[in-house]
Structure formats: structure tokens, C-alpha cells
Design an enzyme around this catalytic site. Structure first.
Site, PDB file in Angstrom:
ATOM      1  N   ASP A  70       0.810  -1.207   0.000  1.00  0.00           N
ATOM      2  CA  ASP A  70       0.000   0.000   0.000  1.00  0.00           C
ATOM      3  C   ASP A  70       0.851   1.267   0.000  1.00  0.00           C
ATOM      4  OD1 ASP A  70       0.961  -0.395   2.502  1.00  0.00           O
ATOM      5  OD2 ASP A  70      -0.969  -0.346   3.527  1.00  0.00           O
ATOM      6  N   ASP A 123       7.068  -4.708  13.485  1.00  0.00           N
ATOM      7  CA  ASP A 123       7.763  -3.417  13.511  1.00  0.00           C
ATOM      8  C   ASP A 123       7.906  -2.896  14.943  1.00  0.00           C
ATOM      9  OD1 ASP A 123       5.007  -3.158  13.470  1.00  0.00           O
ATOM     10  OD2 ASP A 123       5.023  -1.214  12.482  1.00  0.00           O
TER      11      ASP A 123
END
Lengths: 659, 427
Positions: free
Chosen positions: A389, A470
Site C-alpha cells: 500500500d 515493527d
């Protein structure tokens, strides 16, 4: 072999014929004859199934809790018998469309191509696109037109669909509340007579050809606000055209063969499949001179958002210095359409069996993708990690080519990222400027192989730990004080609105106004000053040059920064110790930048732009740069609003909703 | 055209096959028209080339007076293609067809992703065969793998394939997968054809003779971890990191010395059973044939930062070296002695001077990949592991006594006391 011919000789197809006849009571003579002919074989089949059932029942008796899986097994057996593609060589398709409050389904020639009876899901208008020659399902979408803006997405999608395709519509639950006139007019132009008058909780089904005839429409009005219209079932026939009529006649080249394969399979990609003047699928951007990242593998991490992937790959392949051979798309799951997109662009794609759930699933997908990348490119010292994205800046590779040697030589670096968490339209200015930050932004970044192989891979969170990869990488145990290099103006743009941790409001508040570089070939400034020690010299120089702002004013006000351009200003905020971000968070909030956690800091210093001036914020006394504070200046303290406590993300998103 | 004239001359000679020369020439022009680089790996031709290598090297452009290499009548000529140097263009095959070639592609699973059960979607081309008239070109695709080496796959026909397309059994490559060093190439002109060959054909041929590669048994390893979940503790991660870097250092040192070695004992078991270092094994074990022993081994390791920890036995009998790695991870090198019907290595108990002997059935060496290294393992790994660990090698054991636990241990007497200073050295 791969194409099922319903009227050809009986033997190999008996099971399917039986299924069709049984479910749809075809009045067709031939089908009845077939039914008789296959009777004997059917008997055998039934016996087999009964036997299997018996075995399952026995198991069920022994292990009551296994009931559900036994049920699954039955379903699977049925599925195997269903023809997966309602196939060609037949002139007429039987189409059945059902609309109701709690369930919708669409069956084409006896194959259920849509069935949704899940609770609290799938509300709105379901759209299915069929190939007019083969009857294959080319696209399946649902637009929750009860909610705002979804009708716009539907219009966009319908406009992308090629003329001649068969469109099937059905409403589940409610599809009219935010269905605006524009959308209603589009439906009307497709031949619907009911669409302009669709209202609250009506049930509706419609089958028509784009730019052509209408095959059927049924509608049930809701009698009262509190109730739904009666379920409607539309049964109709669609006449298929010849394959030649359904295809474009592009010149026969390798590229067009790929295009043809793609366009005959999926829908909703607009001009790439346009017969006249289709948009290119090969881009040949200018090569980069002395490209240091030409042989760095690029891993694109993808899920099942093929339209996003399409947009992402277009921008990636248009970036100067891209090397398509080094790109691998990793798809989390056995989804066909993302793979079709990958093949359209002639790239290589790998599918990954989903392990675990939610965030842990993404995390395991990342691990598998990174491991595979370094296995496939054993020579590589780095890998570029991208997500489906992201838009990629035209100078993405140029940016990396100019900075990658730092990651190789400076061990105090953790990554190079294309994304500046604080780089918004109103806070980023200089495409040639780089920063060192203690936070890892992700969203388009470079990973050092040694970091992955020696440190991260061996202790990557296991599937049962439901961790964000992350977040885990940002933990001090992993980061070990190392920093990332980021640009002032991001080289990636996060356009995804639908995602695991993403929704429309969140995107609007935190991502939409992010600045994205569109200038090609930007020459980065003073790259060597990003090395560990040189950067300190640079910061001291900057602070020495900086003009101290008037601390009696409100830092949230625009007037806090003078109406100048190109100057350097500094302000001091209170920061009692290294982890005290109380004032910073309030400041970030009023500056409308990222405030959900602390990003973009370097030793208690933040660098951004305000009104085209470089704007430095120093946390006193925690930051080592506190010494630059004139003794007359009192660091600004901003109190958090009293209500705010507990989960950080929730109030922030709610605040965004109000704006 | 030079080639045409040349071929007429060739055709007139008896026992020569100008067809082959023509097919090779056509093939070379096909691939060069698509900017693809291949190199010659045909062992029969390289043998001939090797005899004349000095002359070929010194005058790479000299016209050939006769067709010496490409005219011997053979069914095949074999070339190699480095996967990363070409882009899989479909156009190549279309051109090939236009030139009259029939071609066959043999694909299979990508072994680079084989260790990862949950990835799919990738089958890669391993071999191509281009056939024209009575001659075929066998093009072997080489892939770079972790450990800085080249790999080619086995050639296995799938059900629907034409088994008589060419006499597959006669192919020089494809019976087994193979592992090779990255070759240095040399552009030469032989029989008036410009081709790339390995710079040193004889060492390539030598390498080829024992290039067989064994893939790790990833599927079985996964099954093992289902039964016995992997130790993910920090200690285990840390030990694996140390063992890996110790092994990397050992491989570098032994390769520099030119000493052939293989994974032995626990390290071999780890590779075979779980495709990884066993976290609770406390050392790294290598085997070396005593005939490959070099006196420089000890100084070389010391220079590499691995001091000698102990030395047991002597070159003539039961030699065993142990080096101290990072923290308490040690590197054991066992020297293997070959008898008529078995191999063995020795063990020594320091405090008693007792000798032990570990017996193994005879084995040969194969390449494999382990922790990003290309290393040897016994090809007959199962027999090797079973000899050492018995039929229950699949079950992890945490307490292991090297004197009594192995199933192949034999008591082997005691060192004479006057030799102790020599055969039992502890540092």
C-alpha cells in the site's frame, strides 16, 4: 482437461451433472437424460458418501468436539464436485441472485460464486463481474453503501469495468442509506429501473450487461422503517458472446499476451485493459548513473489487496533505476488475484501459507519473506522492504543509491527508511535533506543482511507471540541504540485505507497529508554528515546558527514562528528524562503531526519545518543539546488534557474524527 | 563465410560429425542473439581442450586447421547457464523454434525456498534441452546459493514428458544435483567457434567428479520440530550464533589450507535431523581423513584466533584436535583412519589414558548447505548417523557421554605411560 463441457459424453462429468440436476432441477431434456444415464453411477457415489458419513459419524461419536471439522470435511467433498468455473462452449448461463436481510448468494450455472450469510458482515451492495464469453467470475466486491463514501468507490469501480461485461448486483441488509444520486444514476445507466428509487432496507437484485441489455431485476420494498423488504430471488439467463467479441485485439507481443491473460481473468483495473490505447505495463524509466542499489533485492510484502498491489507496482516500476529482476512479491495466502497482478507486470511472486493470526500472521509473513529474499539472492548485502500500500517516489532508488554506503560503513545505523513519520505537507520542505532518528519508521526501508541473519532472524517472535514485527524491531533489545536515516520529504506514500491496523479516519488524520517527493534525481545534500560523529558536529553547527524563538508565546500558534523563509529556529521544551515525552506529545498534537507514539527524535531533538523555516525542538534537560539553551529561557511545558489516559490511540483517532 | 567453408572440409573427413558442429554453432548464435552468456561444461570436450590448453590460451583467435573438438560424434554437447545472468525471456524459445530447434524444459521446486514449507508458487527451470537433427544441446542452469557456491538441480522427467526426446541416461549432468565453486571463465576460439570455458578445465573436471549435492531433509526436520519444539531461549539463540561463526571460521581456515573435511558427530546429526545446530550440543565437530592431515592445521587455527585446547593421540593413531572458540564453544576435529571394510576415529580419556575407537561403515563425501556454508557430509548419512547414535538418533538426548553413549564405541586399550606426554596434551 481444464475446460468442462457440459454436453460432451457423460462418463467423466457425471458427478457434476448430478449436482446440477439435483440443485437446479434443470428442465432441459438432455440433462434429464443424462440424469438417468448416470443414475447407476450416482447410486454408487451415494453409497460411497454414505459410507464416508458413517465413518465420520463413528468418529463424531468418539470425539464429540470434532463435529465441526467433520462438517468441514463434508463441505469440502461437495466443493470438489462443484464445477469451479461455469464454463464456456455454452451459449446460455443460468444466473440466480438472492437478496435478503441476512444472506446473499449468487449462483452461476449451479456454481455458488457468492454466498454471504455471516452476521454483521457484508452489508451493502455486492457486485460480481462475469466474463461475457466464458462466464468466469472476474471480480467480486462489496460496497457498504450504508456508510458514507462507499458509493463513490462503487462508481469508481463500475467505471473501471469494461463494456460488455455481465454485472450482477445484490443487496445484503441495507444498501441505500449513503447511496447518493451519482451512484444511483450510474446504476440507472446500466439499465436498472429500480435503482433511482432504492430506499431504506429495500432488497434488490439486478443482472445486466455493461452498455447493453438487462437480464433481470427484482426488488422488494421495505414496508416500514423498522423492517426489511422480503427476500428476493432472481432467476435469469444470460446469453454468452463469442470469445473474440469479449477480447480486445491488441498487437501480438509478449507484453500484450500478458495483458490479455490478465484482462480476460480479472476486472476493475480500468485502462490497463482498454481495447483502444491501453495504459502501458512496461515503463522503462531512465536508468540511474552509478546505481549502487541496482543489485539489491526488493521484497514487496503483500496480502489480498490486489488493487493496492497494482497501484504500488506501477509506481515501483516507474521509479528511476528500478531493476525488475530483483523484485519479488510475497503474497500472504493463496490468493489468485494478487498473483495475476504480479504476472501482469512480468515479476516473480511467491505465495505464503498463512501461519497464525492477525499481527502474528503479518509478522510470520515478514520473516518468511525476508528469509526467502536472502536465500534467493545470496550475494545481497541488503534488501529493500516494501509494502503493497505504498506509492514509491520517482527518485526512491536514487535516494537509496546515494545513501546506502552509510548503512554499509556506519555500524551505528539500523536502517535507511524512505518515510519520515513527521514529514507532513506543512512540516517537510527540503528534498535533499536527511536526518538521523532513533525510531524505525518502516514503510519502505533497507535492511542489512547481517542484521537480519545474525540478530533478527534467530530470535524473530514466534507465531504464538502476537507481536507486531515493527514494534518488535523498535524495542531496545533489538535496536540497541542504533538509528535510521530518513529523508525530510518521504520517498514513499502510504495510501492504504483498508488494512489490519488501518481505517479511513486513521488514514485521513495521520497519512493523507504526508508529503511525498515527486522531483526526480534529487541530489542529496551533505550525505557524509549523516555519519555518527559528523552528525553531532552538524547538529551543533545548526544549533549555533539557530535563532531562539520567543518562549512567552504559544508554540501551537502560527505566530510562534516569524513569517520568514529559510531560517533556523529553535525552541526548548521540558523533558525531565530520556523517556519523558509529555510536552512533546502535546506539541505534536497541536502541530498536527504524528503523536501516537514518539517518532523522529534524535537525542531529545526533533527537526522539522514550519513556514519554510527549519524548526528545532530540544527537550531540556534530558537532551545533551540542552546546553545550547540560553539561561534566560524557560523550557515550555504543556500539560496533557486531564481526560487522556489509558490507551493512547483511541482518543487521538476520536479527535481526528471531529476535525 | 568462414564457417561454411570450414564445414565443407569437416564433412569430407571420416568419423567426424559436422552436424554436431553446426548445431553447436546455431545454438551459440541463438543465445548470443539474446545476449545470454553460457559456458561450455561438456566433460568430453573439456578433456580434449585441457590437453591443448596452453596453446588455446596463448592464441585465442587462431583459426583451427581441423575440427578437433566439436566434431566427434556425440548425442549431446553440454553448456552451463548462470540463472542470474538472464531474464527468462520467452523470446528465446520462439527464436529457437524458428531456427528449427525442438526444446524441452525441466522444472522443479526451488531448493532455495525448500527449507520453508509454507512458501510456494515457485518452480524454477533446472535443465533445458535444445534438439536439432541428430544432436542435442544440454543446457544446465546454475543457481547461486547461500554459501557462495553454484548449484544445479537433478534432471527428473515428469509423467507427461517424452522419455525418448533424447537418450537421457547418457547425460553428464542431472543424475544428481551438484555443487560447484563459481568458475573463472575464459573466452576462447576452438574449432572456429567462440565459446566461454572454465579457465582451468582440469580443475573443473576434478570438481565435477565429486560434485554430488545432498539437500537437507527439510520435511523431516519440520516433522522433528513438530515432535520436539525448537529451543527458542536466548541461550539457544546465542549458542547457535557462536557455533555458526565458529564453523564459518573453521571452514575458512581449512579451505585455505586445502584440507578436506566433513560435518561429524553432533554437528552432522544436527544437519541430518533438524537442518540446524543442536542448541544443547556444546561444540562443533568435524571429520578429516588422516591422509589429509597437515602439520599447519594447528598454527593456522591459532592464527585464526582459535588456540589449541587439547591434542590427543598422534598421526599414526587416534589423532584428535580440539580448539577453543568464543566463550566455551569448542571445535573438535576427529581424524578418520581407513581400514579394508570400515573407517574409525579414536578417543582418549585424559585422566586414565584409556583409548576408545568409534567404528563407521565406509562412506564417501557429498556437498550440502549448512548455516550458509557449502560443506561436506557423508553421502551415506543415515548409516553414519546410525553407527554413531544408534537406531534412536531421532530422539534428542541431553546427557551424552562420549565414552559410553555412542553405539559404535569400542574400548581400545590404554596409551603406554611413557607416551602420555605426547598423546595427551592439554592446554
Amino acid at each position: 482437461m481444464d475446460e468442462w463441457k457440459p454436453n460432451s459424453t457423460i462418463k467423466p462429468h457425471k458427478k457434476r451433472s448430478w449436482y446440477l440436476a439435483w440443485k437446479y432441477k434443470l428442465m432441459n431434456q438432455r440433462a434429464l437424460r443424462k440424469l438417468c444415464q448416470t443414475g447407476a453411477v450416482l447410486f454408487l457415489l451415494v453409497t460411497v458418501i454414505v459410507n464416508i458419513k458413517l465413518i465420520l459419524d463413528t468418529r463424531r461419536a468418539a470425539y464429540a468436539e470434532e463435529e465441526e471439522s467433520a462438517q468441514d470435511y463434508d463441505d469440502e467433498m461437495l466443493n470438489v464436485e462443484v464445477p469451479r468455473h461455469p464454463v464456456s462452449n455454452k451459449k446460455v448461463l443460468d444466473v440466480e441472485v438472492y437478496s435478503s436481510r441476512s444472506k446473499v448468494y449468487v449462483a452461476v450455472d449451479g456454481t455458488t460464486v457468492l454466498e454471504d450469510e455471516a452476521r454483521e458482515q457484508g452489508r451493502g451492495i455486492h457486485v460480481i463481474v462475469l466474463n461475457q464469453a466464458t462466464g468466469h467470475v472476474m471480480a467480486k466486491r462489496v460496497f457498504d453503501t450504508y456508510s458514507p463514501h462507499e458509493d463513490e468507490a462503487m462508481v469508481l469501480f463500475l467505471n473501471m469495468v469494461a463494456r460488455g461485461r455481465i454485472l450482477i448486483f445484490t443487496i445484503k441488509d441495507e444498501g441505500s442509506f449513503h447511496l447518493k444520486d451519482t451512484a444511483k444514476n450510474v446504476l440507472k445507466s446500466l439499465g436498472s429501473q429500480v435503482a433511482p428509487f432504492l430506499s431504506w432496507r429495500d432488497m434488490w437484485t439486478f443482472v445486466g450487461k455493461k452498455g447493453g441489455e438487462v437480464y433481470g431485476e427484482k426488488h422488494a420494498k421495505s414496508p416500514a422503517l423498522s423492517t426489511w423488504g422480503d427476500p428476493v430471488l432472481l432467476k435469469t439467463e444470460v446469453h454468452l458472446t463469442s470469445v473474440e467479441d469479449a477480447e480486445c485485439h491488441w498487437p501480438d507481443t509478449e507484453l500484450n499476451r500478458r495483458r490479455k491473460r490478465f484482462c480476460s481473468k480479472v476486472e476493475g483495473y480500468g485502462s490497463v485493459c482498454s481495447c483502444k490505447d491501453p495504459t502501458p505495463i512496461e515503463f522503462n524509466p531512465d536508468p540511474l548513473k552509478d546505481n549502487k542499489v541496482f543489485n539489491v533485492p526488493v521484497a514487496v510484502i503483500a496480502g489480498n489487496r490486489p488493487n493496492y498491489l497494482y497501484r504500488m507496482l506501477r509506481s515501483l516500476l516507474s521509479a528511476q533505476g528500478v531493476n525488475p529482476q530483483m523484485i519479488t512479491v510475497f503474497i500472504d495466502g493463496y490468493y489468485e488475484e494478487p498473483m495475476d497482478v504480479v504476472e501482469l507486470f512480468g515479476l516473480s511472486g511467491i505465495q505464503h501459507t498463512p501461519i497464525s493470526i492477525k499481527n502474528a500472521r503479518v509478522s510470520q509473513h515478514y520473516k518468511a519473506s525476508l528469509t526467502a529474499t536472502f536465500n534467493l539472492f545470496p550475494d545481497a548485502k541488503f534488501a529493500v522492504v516494501l509494502e503493497e500500500d505504498l506509492d514509491i517516489s520517482v527518485d526512491f532508488f536514487s535516494f537509496l543509491s546515494q545513501s546506502i554506503h552509510l548503512l554499509e560503513e556506519d555500524e551505528s545505523l539500523y536502517c535507511i527508511s524512505a518515510w519520515n513519520d513527521q514529514g507532513y505537507e506543512h512540516t517537510a520542505e527540503d528534498p535533499s535533506l536527511l536526518y538521523r532518528v532513533e525510531t524505525m519508521p518502516g514503510l519502505g526501508w533497507v535492511l542489512r543482511k547481517s542484521l537480519y541473519k545474525d540478530e533478527l532472524e534467530p530470535k524473530w517472535p514466534t507465531p504464538e507471540k502476537l507481536w507486531d514485527w515493527d514494534m518488535w524491531m523498535r524495542m531496545p533489545e533489538q535496536r540497541k541504540g542504533r538509528e535510521c536515516i530518513i529523508p525530510d520529504i518521504s520517498r514513499s506514500y502510504h495510501f492504504g485505507i483498508v488494512g489490519l491496523n488501518m481505517n479511513g479516519y486513521f488514514h485521513e488524520a495521520y497519512f493523507k497529508k504526508h508529503k511525498f517527493n515527486t522531483v526526480p534525481n534529487v541530489q542529496l545534500k551533505n550525505v557524509e554528515s549523516l555519519r555518527k560523529d559528523a552528525y553531532e558536529t552538524e547538529i551543533h553547527r545548526l544549533l549555533g546558527e539557530a535563532e531562539v524563538l520567543d518562549h512567552s508565546k504559544n508554540p501551537c500558534e502560527d505566530s510562534f514562528v516569524p513569517d520568514t523563509e529559510g531560517k533556523v529556529y529553535v525552541m526548548f521544551i521540558r523533558m525531565e528524562q530520556e523517556a519523558d515525552f509529555t510536552t512533546w506529545t502535546q506539541l505534536a498534537k497541536c502541530l498536527h503531526i504524528w503523536d501516537l507514539d514518539v517518532r523522529g527524535n534524535h537525542k531529545g531533538l526533533w527537526r522539522l519545518f514550519r513556514k519554510k523555516n527549519h524548526f528545532l525542538v530540544v527537550g531540556v534537560p534530558a537532551s545533551p543539546y540542552s546546553s545550547k539553551k540560553p539561561s534566560s529561557v524557560t523550557p515550555i511545558y504543556m500539560e496533557p488534557p486531564a481526560k487522556e489516559e489509558g490507551a493512547v490511540a483511541v482518543p487521538a483517532v476520536a479527535a481526528a474524527e471531529q476535525t | 563465410q568462414n564457417g561454411a567453408v570450414f564445414s565443407k572440409v569437416r564433412g569430407s573427413q571420416s568419423g567426424q560429425d559436422s552436424t554436431r558442429w553446426h548445431v553447436v554453432r546455431k545454438f551459440l548464435s541463438l543465445i548470443s542473439s539474446h545476449n545470454i552468456a553460457v559456458y561450455l561444461i561438456d566433460p568430453l570436450i573439456l578433456e580434449l581442450v585441457d590437453k591443448d590448453i596452453e596453446q588455446i590460451r596463448s592464441s585465442p583467435d587462431a583459426p583451427s586447421p581441423e575440427c578437433k573438438y566439436f566434431c566427434a560424434p556425440r548425442d549431446f554437447t553440454t553448456f552451463a547457464l548462470l540463472d542470474k545472468t538472464w531474464k527468462h525471456e520467452v523470446g528465446l524459445f520462439r527464436t529457437a523454434e524458428k531456427m528449427g530447434f525442438q526444446w524441452l524444459k525441466i522444472i522443479n521446486k526451488d531448493p532455495r525456498l525448500d527449507g520453508m514449507d509454507d512458501l510456494s508458487g515457485i518452480e524454477i527451470p533446472l535443465h533445458y534441452i535444445f534438439k536439432l537433427a541428430s544432436h542435442a544441446i544440454h543446457l544446465v542452469v546454475f543457481y547461486e546459493r547461500s554459501g557462495n557456491y553454484l548449484w544445479h538441480g537433478p534432471l527428473r522427467l515428469k509423467q507427461h514428458m517424452d522419455r525418448k526426446f533424447v537418450p537421457f541416461r547418457k547425460l553428464h549432468f542431472g543424475r544428481y544435483p551438484g555443487a560447484y565453486e563459481k568458475p573463472e571463465l575464459l573466452l576462447v576460439s576452438i574449432d572456429d567457434l567462440k565459446v566461454q570455458i572454465p579457465k582451468n578445465p582440469s580443475s573443473f573436471l576434478e570438481e565435477m567428479s565429486h560434485s554430488r549435492f545432498l539437500e537437507c531433509r527439510y520435511r523431516e526436520a519440520r516433522a522433528f520440530f513438530q515432535l520436539y519444539p525448537d529451543d527458542a531461549s536466548l541461550d539457544a539463540v546465542e549458542f547457535r550464533r557462536k557455533a555458526k561463526s565458529l564453523l564459518h571460521l573453521a571452514v575458512l581456515t581449512l579451505n585455505t589450507l586445502g584440507v578436506k573435511f566433513w560435518l561429524s558427530s553432533g554437528t552432522c546429526l544436527g544437519w541430518y535431523r533438524q537442518c540446524n545446530v543442536i542448541p544443547h550440543s556444546k561444540d562443533v565437530d568435524l571429520g578429516v581423513f588422516i591422509r589429509d592431515y597437515k602439520a599447519d592445521i594447528i598454527p593456522a587455527f591459532q592464527k585464526a584466533g582459535l588456540p589449541l585446547k587439547h591434542k590427543f593421540g598422534k598421526v599414526e593413531d587416534s589423532l584428535e584436535l580440539s580448539f577453543q572458540g568464543e566463550d566455551d564453544v569448542k571445535l573438535d576435529i576427529f581424524f578418520f583412519y581407513e581400514e579394508d571394510d570400515h573407517m574409525w576415529n579414536g578417543g582418549t580419556q585424559a585422566k586414565s589414558g584409556k583409548k576408545f575407537k568409534y567404528l563407521f561403515p565406509k562412506f564417501t563425501l557429498c556437498w550440502t548447505e549448512f548455516v550458509e556454508l557449502k560443506v561436506h557430509v557423508p553421502c551415506e548419512t543415515l548409516q553414519y548417523v546410525e553407527a554413531n547414535y544408534g537406531p534412536d538418533w531421532k530422539v534428542p538426548v541431553k546427557t551424552w557421554d562420549w565414552k559410553s553413549s555412542p553405539s559404535n564405541v569400542q574400548y581400545n586399550g590404554v596409551w603406554p605411560v611413557d607416551e602420555w606426554d605426547d598423546v595427551i596434551q592439554i592446554y
